[in-house]
Design a protein around this motif. Sequence first.
Motif, PDB file in Angstrom:
ATOM      1  N   UNK A  36       0.860  -1.183   0.000  1.00  0.00           N
ATOM      2  CA  UNK A  36       0.000   0.000   0.000  1.00  0.00           C
ATOM      3  C   UNK A  36       0.895   1.231   0.000  1.00  0.00           C
ATOM      4  N   UNK A  37       0.761   2.066  -1.019  1.00  0.00           N
ATOM      5  CA  UNK A  37       1.452   3.360  -1.046  1.00  0.00           C
ATOM      6  C   UNK A  37       0.508   4.370  -0.425  1.00  0.00           C
ATOM      7  N   UNK A  38       0.805   4.769   0.809  1.00  0.00           N
ATOM      8  CA  UNK A  38      -0.076   5.679   1.523  1.00  0.00           C
ATOM      9  C   UNK A  38      -0.184   7.025   0.838  1.00  0.00           C
ATOM     10  N   UNK A  39      -1.049   7.911   1.345  1.00  0.00           N
ATOM     11  CA  UNK A  39      -1.195   9.232   0.725  1.00  0.00           C
ATOM     12  C   UNK A  39       0.120   9.994   0.789  1.00  0.00           C
ATOM     13  N   UNK A  40       0.700  10.253  -0.351  1.00  0.00           N
ATOM     14  CA  UNK A  40       2.035  10.856  -0.410  1.00  0.00           C
ATOM     15  C   UNK A  40       1.997  12.339  -0.764  1.00  0.00           C
ATOM     16  N   UNK A  41       2.866  13.077  -0.114  1.00  0.00           N
ATOM     17  CA  UNK A  41       3.161  14.453  -0.507  1.00  0.00           C
ATOM     18  C   UNK A  41       4.648  14.558  -0.837  1.00  0.00           C
ATOM     19  N   UNK A  42       5.315  13.393  -0.934  1.00  0.00           N
ATOM     20  CA  UNK A  42       6.722  13.308  -1.317  1.00  0.00           C
ATOM     21  C   UNK A  42       6.847  12.331  -2.480  1.00  0.00           C
ATOM     22  N   UNK A  43       7.857  12.530  -3.319  1.00  0.00           N
ATOM     23  CA  UNK A  43       8.132  11.591  -4.392  1.00  0.00           C
ATOM     24  C   UNK A  43       8.786  10.337  -3.819  1.00  0.00           C
ATOM     25  N   UNK A  44       8.734   9.231  -4.570  1.00  0.00           N
ATOM     26  CA  UNK A  44       9.498   8.039  -4.220  1.00  0.00           C
ATOM     27  C   UNK A  44       9.941   7.359  -5.509  1.00  0.00           C
ATOM     28  N   UNK A  45      10.872   6.405  -5.397  1.00  0.00           N
ATOM     29  CA  UNK A  45      11.511   5.807  -6.572  1.00  0.00           C
ATOM     30  C   UNK A  45      11.224   4.312  -6.607  1.00  0.00           C
ATOM     31  N   UNK A  46      10.738   3.854  -7.768  1.00  0.00           N
ATOM     32  CA  UNK A  46      10.345   2.464  -7.965  1.00  0.00           C
ATOM     33  C   UNK A  46      11.412   1.736  -8.779  1.00  0.00           C
ATOM     34  N   UNK A  47      11.664   0.477  -8.427  1.00  0.00           N
ATOM     35  CA  UNK A  47      12.566  -0.360  -9.208  1.00  0.00           C
ATOM     36  C   UNK A  47      11.814  -0.904 -10.427  1.00  0.00           C
ATOM     37  N   UNK A  48      12.307  -0.608 -11.629  1.00  0.00           N
ATOM     38  CA  UNK A  48      11.682  -1.111 -12.869  1.00  0.00           C
ATOM     39  C   UNK A  48      12.672  -1.933 -13.683  1.00  0.00           C
ATOM     40  N   UNK A  49      13.667  -2.511 -13.006  1.00  0.00           N
ATOM     41  CA  UNK A  49      14.737  -3.229 -13.706  1.00  0.00           C
ATOM     42  C   UNK A  49      14.291  -4.597 -14.209  1.00  0.00           C
ATOM     43  N   UNK A  50      13.200  -5.137 -13.662  1.00  0.00           N
ATOM     44  CA  UNK A  50      12.725  -6.445 -14.076  1.00  0.00           C
ATOM     45  C   UNK A  50      11.338  -6.334 -14.695  1.00  0.00           C
ATOM     46  N   UNK A  51      11.078  -7.132 -15.714  1.00  0.00           N
ATOM     47  CA  UNK A  51       9.753  -7.153 -16.316  1.00  0.00           C
ATOM     48  C   UNK A  51       8.735  -7.614 -15.285  1.00  0.00           C
ATOM     49  N   UNK A  52       7.605  -6.953 -15.222  1.00  0.00           N
ATOM     50  CA  UNK A  52       6.640  -7.252 -14.171  1.00  0.00           C
ATOM     51  C   UNK A  52       5.241  -7.479 -14.732  1.00  0.00           C
ATOM     52  N   UNK A  53       4.457  -8.167 -13.947  1.00  0.00           N
ATOM     53  CA  UNK A  53       3.015  -8.269 -14.162  1.00  0.00           C
ATOM     54  C   UNK A  53       2.381  -7.821 -12.858  1.00  0.00           C
ATOM     55  N   UNK A  54       1.744  -6.686 -12.884  1.00  0.00           N
ATOM     56  CA  UNK A  54       1.206  -6.108 -11.656  1.00  0.00           C
ATOM     57  C   UNK A  54      -0.242  -5.690 -11.852  1.00  0.00           C
ATOM     58  N   UNK A  55      -0.965  -5.757 -10.760  1.00  0.00           N
ATOM     59  CA  UNK A  55      -2.372  -5.342 -10.731  1.00  0.00           C
ATOM     60  C   UNK A  55      -2.541  -4.405  -9.558  1.00  0.00           C
ATOM     61  N   UNK A  56      -3.379  -3.408  -9.691  1.00  0.00           N
ATOM     62  CA  UNK A  56      -3.506  -2.460  -8.597  1.00  0.00           C
ATOM     63  C   UNK A  56      -4.818  -1.723  -8.563  1.00  0.00           C
ATOM     64  N   UNK A  57      -4.953  -0.930  -7.522  1.00  0.00           N
ATOM     65  CA  UNK A  57      -6.128  -0.079  -7.325  1.00  0.00           C
ATOM     66  C   UNK A  57      -5.645   1.351  -7.135  1.00  0.00           C
ATOM     67  N   UNK A  58      -6.150   2.244  -7.948  1.00  0.00           N
ATOM     68  CA  UNK A  58      -5.877   3.664  -7.752  1.00  0.00           C
ATOM     69  C   UNK A  58      -7.085   4.266  -7.043  1.00  0.00           C
ATOM     70  N   UNK A  59      -6.928   4.496  -5.739  1.00  0.00           N
ATOM     71  CA  UNK A  59      -8.021   5.032  -4.937  1.00  0.00           C
ATOM     72  C   UNK A  59      -8.164   6.536  -5.169  1.00  0.00           C
ATOM     73  N   UNK A  60      -9.364   7.021  -5.045  1.00  0.00           N
ATOM     74  CA  UNK A  60      -9.580   8.460  -5.020  1.00  0.00           C
ATOM     75  C   UNK A  60      -9.023   9.005  -3.702  1.00  0.00           C
ATOM     76  N   UNK A  61      -8.721  10.307  -3.623  1.00  0.00           N
ATOM     77  CA  UNK A  61      -8.239  10.852  -2.350  1.00  0.00           C
ATOM     78  C   UNK A  61      -9.187  10.490  -1.205  1.00  0.00           C
ATOM     79  N   UNK A  62      -8.631   9.889  -0.165  1.00  0.00           N
ATOM     80  CA  UNK A  62      -9.446   9.445   0.965  1.00  0.00           C
ATOM     81  C   UNK A  62     -10.192   8.158   0.712  1.00  0.00           C
TER      82      UNK A  62
END
Length: 271
Positions: free
Chosen positions: A70-96
């Motif tokens: 879970x990526x909590x509500x952020x007001x700071x940037x962060x850096x993701x590792x994309x060095x490996x091919x991935x299969x990912x599924x996710x939920x983009x929640x509305x604020x709150x």
Amino acid sequence: MHVQTYIPKAPLSGFVNYFWYFEGYAPPHSKELAMPDGSIELVINLREEKIKLFDREYKNPTRTYGSSVICGPHSEYFIIDTSEETTVLGIHFKPGGMYPFLKMPLNELHNTLVSLEALWGARAHELREKLLESEVVNDKFRILEESLTKLASRPLVRHPAVSFALNEFQSLPHRSPLSDVIGQIGLSHRRFIQIFKEEVGMTPKLFCRLRRFQEVLNRIDRTKNVNWLDVALACGYYDQMHFIKDFQAFSSLNPTEYLSTQVRHPNHVGL
């Protein structure tokens, strides 16, 4: 690369922007800068048992999470590792939007990343196992929708004051002063800030700064020649100096650097 999205039905649609699925994402860069927008992201890695992030200097992996985070509500940037091919599924929640699915105030997750197992226990593992059993993306979305509905620990209803404020802040992020919005709510300033922080994860003032920054990104998306002063004034900044300071605080880049980078999405920049 295969990309697919799905908007869930009500009442989830009031809390979730969309579900998303990426398969075969293998960019030429090994790291990706993620910009904050105040929302929450749930990410499930369907290929590996790990999700890796880097420190804020882009150099060293700071922590490897489990297969879901879970990526909590952020007001700071962060850096993701994309060095490996991935299969990912996710939920983009509305604020709150994550608030009904947790037993804690959202401000406790501000600028944090937490394994899903730490928040949902064994149910997080069970959800991933169900998703892995299905090979059809639409079926995965259906499983995610049904499971998320059952995982709600609070009623799927927003506090009226938060609902009103979010509508105002997101439709008019720079034209409607914060004091005017609070004045229409009927709560004390302190009480409103407390409720807003608990449900959205940050103060109303910080959330409005983020909305203004996001409006900048949307205005310059796929634009090569930008008049930065015009953009700054149009998005509600008093002058170019305050605009640049906010841009660097939220992204670690100055506006010109941002335009020169490889942008997959306004909020994601290849490093």
